[in-house]
Design a protein around this motif. Structure first.
Motif: not given
Length: 496
Positions: A33-35, A60-69, A96-97
């Motif tokens: 949900x955050x990403x 924080x990096x996990x959120x980034x993988x969601x944003x990228x997707x 998420x990765x």
């Protein structure tokens, strides 16, 4: 839409996450949900293009993988780089990765040429060490290319609790955080690195705030509007309180005059400037609604406070670092009146702060507010730490409500409650502005507000007045717009 007033420390935010998970919300769902929310905020502000998503070694990096997707699904071209070995990720971040179906570059292979946007998902609010040289160098390349950055939770290199900034940190055009903001979003220098701040809902129930019980808030009218002085049909001036402003000598009468007028605007029923005899005519010629009395001796001041039943006393603006100032400050603190100490009222104790603290501790009636700027604060307290921590510690040491001035003014109580004021524009950086602020506190205090509410209301209204007047503001302008601000606040309270 205004921001929620609660500010959560990093540990309090960890607790909010745990409470949500214990309540049945999967950690992976919070991250997803955050990403997704960050991707939505990005799409609202920027057209599809090529984004570089930088992922760190934790959640924080996990959120980034969601944003990228999510951005890729929306038609963006995505380059994704990890600053560490992505295989070392654990838990939800590893999940998420695994859902990312593109390549994962090392930082050494990442490029900034032809990049339209950078998503900084490296370190979150818990960052408290320093940026490694390779990451700082990469950030420097992004800055040179003037590429806009969206920070996940907090710009990497900015501490979420203190606002401290690593030298290699990169400013964000937008920062997207979750559930509630952190103190570091509003304390300088970190605040200058956050850009446009967005707080998004990721599924954490607001009811958990009762258990978290945060002690830090944004200064907002909802915290003190109900305490603003109200006027009944049978009220008369002295039932609104009689305030005293101790004035200085003939060469520095402006400060007390500004404060006295502001105190009337903020709700004091009557205000008297206590002048040295030599300056009486100067005060009398320049003041209309404000009364003036000439008192030079401590005993006469003490008798007058008692005889006139003075309920609130302001000492300091333009007073001079003199024996009279020290004596009048001591007498005010020994009286039943509420007391505001500003400027010289504090500086006279720079070599003997324990005496000041003892006077406050021994005060049987009334509350005390002290309003130092950073230099005055240092003379009395000499404390290290963040502005929030220093204000809290100073309040505990002194027994007073402390208003530590600045663009990120912090107001703290002896029991640890604090607000950060964030609406002050740079136009308020002008001579006499602080004197008006002290006068506003005096007026609200006189009208019946508590020390903390009076200081908080005064700081917010002071900032709002600065924004209303805008460029060209001088201190005399501030009090002229206070009535319209108060009207809006009181009208909104009636409608609510």
């Amino acid at each position: 839409m205004s921001l929620p007033t609660e500010l959560l420390s990093v540990e309090e935010m960890y607790l909010a996450d745990r409470l949500a998970i214990d309540g049945g919300v999967a950690g992976s769902m919070l991250m997803e949900t955050a990403g997704e929310g960050i991707a939505i905020q990005i799409q609202r502000k920027w057209p599809p293009g090529r984004a570089l998503v930088l992922c760190g070694p934790g959640n924080n990096g996990g959120d980034g993988y969601v944003v990228a997707r999510r951005l890729q699904e929306a038609g963006w071209q995505i380059d994704l780089a990890s600053i560490s070995d992505p295989e070392l990720l654990k838990g939800d971040a590893a999940l998420m990765r695994d859902q990312w179906n593109g390549p994962i570059l090392s930082l050494a292979r990442a490029e900034v040429a032809d990049i339209d946007l950078v998503v900084d998902a490296v370190f979150g609010a818990g960052f408290s060490r320093y940026l490694e040289s390779d990451l700082a160098s990469f950030f420097a390349r992004i800055k040179r290319e003037l590429i806009p950055v969206v920070a996940v939770d907090m710009p990497s290199g900015v501490n979420g609790d203190t606002g401290a900034v690593d030298a290699g940190a990169i400013p964000a055009a937008m920062t997207v955080s979750f559930f509630r903001a952190k103190p570091g979003h509003f304390l300088y220098p970190g605040r200058a690195y956050c850009g446009e701040l967005k707080i998004i809902d990721i599924g954490i129930d607001a009811d958990y705030l009762e258990e978290i019980d945060p002690e830090t808030h944004l200064n907002d009218p909802e915290l003190w509007r109900d305490d603003l002085p109200s006027l009944g049909p049978e009220i008369q001036k002295y039932s609104r309180g009689h305030a005293a402003v101790v004035g200085g000598g003939i060469a520095s009468t402006g400060a007390a005059r500004l404060a006295a007028r502001a105190s009337l605007r903020a709700g004091a029923g009557a205000t008297t400037v206590v002048s040295p005899p030599s300056a009486l005519q100067t005060y009398a010629a320049a003041l209309e609604a404000v009364m003036v009395i000439a008192l030079s001796e401590g005993q006469a001041f003490e008798d007058w406070l008692r005889d006139k039943r003075i309920g609130t006393v302001l000492v300091g603006p333009g007073n001079g670092v003199t024996e009279r100032t020290r004596k009048f400050t001591s007498i005010a603190l020994e009286s039943p009146a509420n007391v505001i100490l500003d400027a010289d009222g504090l500086t006279v104790f720079r070599d003997d702060p324990d005496t000041l603290f003892s006077l406050i501790a021994e005060k049987e009636h009334g509350e005390v507010v002290i309003t130092p700027h950073e230099a005055e604060f240092e003379r009395i307290f000499s404390l290290a730490g963040s502005k929030l921590d220093r204000a809290r510690t100073a309040a505990s040491l002194s027994g007073a409500v402390v208003l530590l001035k600045g663009a990120d003014t912090v107001i703290a109580t002896p029991d640890g409650k604090a607000v950060i004021n964030y609406n002050a524009p740079p136009y308020l950086a002008t001579a006499g502005s602080g004197d008006v602020l002290a006068g506003l506190i005096t007026g609200f205090f006189s009208g019946g507000m508590s020390a903390f509410s009076a200081a908080s209301a005064a700081a917010w209204i002071h900032g709002e007045a600065g924004s209303m007047v805008g460029p060209g503001l001088i201190a005399e302008d501030i009090e002229t717009v206070v009535p319209s601000i108060l009207r809006k606040l009181l009208d909104s309270h009636k409608k609510a």
